[in-house]
Design an enzyme around this catalytic site. Structure first.
Site, mmCIF file in Angstrom:
data_model
loop_
_atom_site.group_PDB
_atom_site.id
_atom_site.type_symbol
_atom_site.label_atom_id
_atom_site.label_comp_id
_atom_site.label_asym_id
_atom_site.label_seq_id
_atom_site.Cartn_x
_atom_site.Cartn_y
_atom_site.Cartn_z
ATOM 1 N N GLY A 52 32.559 17.175 60.663
ATOM 2 C CA GLY A 52 32.749 17.458 62.081
ATOM 3 C C GLY A 52 33.892 18.392 62.436
ATOM 4 O O GLY A 52 34.214 18.535 63.613
ATOM 5 N N LYS A 145 27.103 30.529 57.363
ATOM 6 C CA LYS A 145 27.566 30.648 55.967
ATOM 7 C C LYS A 145 26.437 31.204 55.096
ATOM 8 O O LYS A 145 25.288 30.754 55.193
ATOM 9 C CB LYS A 145 27.985 29.271 55.452
ATOM 10 C CG LYS A 145 28.256 29.287 53.948
ATOM 11 C CD LYS A 145 29.306 28.337 53.514
ATOM 12 C CE LYS A 145 28.917 26.893 53.631
ATOM 13 N NZ LYS A 145 30.080 26.047 53.463
HETATM 14 C C1 LIG Z 1 30.329 22.316 54.127
HETATM 15 S S1 LIG Z 1 29.568 20.965 54.933
HETATM 16 C C2 LIG Z 1 29.843 21.328 56.636
HETATM 17 C C3 LIG Z 1 31.245 21.106 57.096
HETATM 18 C C4 LIG Z 1 31.398 21.175 58.597
HETATM 19 N N1 LIG Z 1 31.162 22.521 59.103
HETATM 20 C C5 LIG Z 1 32.769 20.723 59.026
HETATM 21 O O1 LIG Z 1 33.536 21.556 59.506
HETATM 22 O O2 LIG Z 1 33.064 19.531 58.925
HETATM 23 C C6 LIG Z 1 27.848 21.308 54.756
HETATM 24 C C7 LIG Z 1 26.935 20.340 55.452
HETATM 25 O O3 LIG Z 1 25.595 20.828 55.412
HETATM 26 C C8 LIG Z 1 24.765 19.704 55.509
HETATM 27 N N2 LIG Z 1 23.376 20.035 55.143
HETATM 28 C C9 LIG Z 1 22.926 20.587 53.990
HETATM 29 N N3 LIG Z 1 21.585 20.698 54.020
HETATM 30 C C10 LIG Z 1 21.180 20.217 55.237
HETATM 31 C C11 LIG Z 1 19.926 20.081 55.867
HETATM 32 N N4 LIG Z 1 18.791 20.458 55.234
HETATM 33 N N5 LIG Z 1 19.869 19.554 57.097
HETATM 34 C C12 LIG Z 1 21.009 19.151 57.733
HETATM 35 N N6 LIG Z 1 22.237 19.278 57.190
HETATM 36 C C13 LIG Z 1 22.327 19.797 55.954
HETATM 37 C C14 LIG Z 1 25.408 18.709 54.541
HETATM 38 O O4 LIG Z 1 24.967 17.401 54.803
HETATM 39 C C15 LIG Z 1 26.896 18.943 54.832
HETATM 40 O O5 LIG Z 1 27.391 17.983 55.734
#
Ligand SMILES: C[S@@+](CC[C@H](N)C(=O)[O-])C[C@H]1O[C@@H](n2cnc3c(N)ncnc32)[C@H](O)[C@@H]1O
Length: 192
Positions: A52, A145
């Protein structure tokens, strides 16, 4: 300690001190400082939002009159008045409203097999752009990203035909070792 590890530790401590759910928050703050992604009162869709950090940054930027819809397969670790959390897989989720800004910090679970991780990341980023194409209001902004490589180039070229301004950037808070880049797109032309 390797310089990249030291940087990671530094942003981790800063995030803890500032009350951010993740150190990723600083990447969005740096991108916003340079490219002015948000305005007060706007609606934001944050894809891959857990835990988050980005959502916290967006929530503060749009303020009480704005809102953030935060989507992730995992639940958020934050609770804010102007944030709605949606626990869904973005690959099969269909949004039902329009937004001023779409963000995606989605990453796959990294396996270390470069081609596989690269492909999965490209799939998520492509899905984020598809969603942005559907839900962005005319003039809207998109931050996503991508992993450096052919996929990033492809998305960059596609976005160039759809936005007034498109840039691939690497914020200082991103580790030099990581192949992640951010596609910053401003001024959506609108659906044809
Ligand atoms: C690097 S983290 C994001 C961090 C976030 N931007 C923060 O500032 O806290 C990447 C996120 O992408 C989510 N993610 C990956 N594939 C996904 C999908 N198919 N649907 C939803 N979320 C996904 C993962 O669950 C993870 O929480």
């Amino acid at each position: 300690m390797r310089p990249d590890q030291a940087k990671k530790e530094h942003y981790y401590r800063m995030a803890k001190k500032a009350g951010y759910a993740s150190r990723a928050a600083f990447k969005l703050k740096q991108i916003n400082r340079k490219y002015r992604v948000f305005k007060s009162g706007q609606s934001v869709l944050d894809l891959g939002a857990a835990p988050g950090g980005w959502t916290q940054v967006a929530s503060k930027e749009v303020g009480d009159t704005g809102k953030v819809v935060a989507v992730d397969r995992r639940p958020l670790r934050i609770d804010l008045a102007n944030v709605t959390s949606v626990v869904e897989d973005v690959l099969s989720w269909i949004p039902g409203e329009q937004f001023d800004v779409v963000l995606s910090d989605m990453s796959p679970s990294v396996t270390g097999i470069w081609e596989h991780d690269q492909y999965e990341q490209w799939r998520l980023a492509t899905r984020a752009l598809e969603i942005a194409e559907k839900v962005l209001k005319k003039g809207g902004n998109f931050v996503c990203k991508v992993f450096d490589g052919e996929g990033a180039k492809e998305l960059y070229e596609r976005a160039k035909g759809e936005f007034f301004f498109v840039k691939l950037t690497k914020p200082l808070a991103s580790r030099a070792e990581s192949s992640e880049l951010y596609l910053v797109c401003k001024g959506y032309f609108g659906r044809h």
